[in-house]
Design a protein around this motif. Structure first.
Motif, PDB file in Angstrom:
ATOM      1  N   THR A 177      -2.033  -2.888   7.858  1.00 42.73           N
ATOM      2  CA  THR A 177      -1.002  -3.638   7.136  1.00 42.73           C
ATOM      3  C   THR A 177       0.051  -4.228   8.069  1.00 42.73           C
ATOM      4  O   THR A 177       0.892  -5.012   7.637  1.00 42.73           O
ATOM      5  N   ALA A 231      -2.723   0.387  -4.361  1.00 43.09           N
ATOM      6  CA  ALA A 231      -2.765  -0.914  -3.687  1.00 43.09           C
ATOM      7  C   ALA A 231      -2.177  -2.009  -4.560  1.00 43.09           C
ATOM      8  O   ALA A 231      -2.427  -2.067  -5.758  1.00 43.09           O
ATOM      9  N   ALA A 256      -7.106  -0.315   0.813  1.00 39.55           N
ATOM     10  CA  ALA A 256      -7.154   0.892  -0.024  1.00 39.55           C
ATOM     11  C   ALA A 256      -8.530   1.532   0.039  1.00 39.55           C
ATOM     12  O   ALA A 256      -8.656   2.751   0.200  1.00 39.55           O
ATOM     13  N   LEU A 303       0.834  -1.197   0.000  1.00 40.95           N
ATOM     14  CA  LEU A 303       0.000   0.000   0.000  1.00 40.95           C
ATOM     15  C   LEU A 303       0.873   1.252   0.000  1.00 40.95           C
ATOM     16  O   LEU A 303       1.858   1.333   0.742  1.00 40.95           O
ATOM     17  N   SER A 325      -4.452  -6.016  -1.406  1.00 43.69           N
ATOM     18  CA  SER A 325      -4.590  -4.882  -0.483  1.00 43.69           C
ATOM     19  C   SER A 325      -5.746  -3.958  -0.856  1.00 43.69           C
ATOM     20  O   SER A 325      -5.846  -2.850  -0.353  1.00 43.69           O
ATOM     21  N   GLU A 326      -6.633  -4.426  -1.715  1.00 42.61           N
ATOM     22  CA  GLU A 326      -7.722  -3.572  -2.200  1.00 42.61           C
ATOM     23  C   GLU A 326      -8.665  -3.138  -1.069  1.00 42.61           C
ATOM     24  O   GLU A 326      -9.140  -2.002  -1.069  1.00 42.61           O
TER      25      GLU A 326
END
Length: 139
Positions: free
Chosen positions: A72, A120, A128, A47, A124-125
């Motif tokens: 994260t 992202a 985000a 990210l 990692s969407e």
């Protein structure tokens, strides 16, 4: 379709024309650029937060960075960067991208929010989307 991260000099860059306009990181009048944001890039695992430091209050930046770090379980670096005119649009330099596990050739979807771009990596969407939601709630 997400843009692809490219090698740029000794670092990485991403073409971000549409998302940068949507986030307000660039301003134009009659197809002439009138403002390019002063930005910092915060790097986390998978990210990147691209923050307009002149238009987001410090306490809001702290909230975004804290949330991203907790989500994260990481934080790698923060660095000054720039939005630049490139080709027929704009690109953003991405210091810290390699630390965050981004590499040249990676697809990198951008999620714009007011004065913020969230980039992202695959997987990692959700984080985000959360960052963009937090920013929208701040304004």
């Amino acid at each position: 379709m997400p843009n692809t991260i490219k090698q740029s000099g000794d670092g990485l860059a991403l073409q971000v024309t549409k998302p940068a306009r949507a986030a307000g990181l660039v301003e134009e009048i009659d197809d002439e650029t009138t403002r390019l944001a002063d930005i910092h890039v915060f790097a986390f695992d998978g990210l990147l937060l691209v923050v307009d430091i002149d238009r987001i209050a410090d306490e809001n930046i702290v909230e975004l960075v804290t949330s991203a770090a907790l989500d994260t379980v990481s934080i790698h670096r923060v660095a000054n960067a720039s939005v630049q005119i490139a080709g027929n649009g704009y690109q953003v330099q991405l210091p810290g991208a390699a630390d965050a596990r981004f590499h040249a050739g990676d697809r990198a979807p951008c999620t714009p929010a007011p004065n913020l771009l969230v980039i992202a990596a695959e997987g990692s969407e959700r984080v985000a989307a959360d960052m963009a939601t937090i920013r929208r709630e701040q304004v």
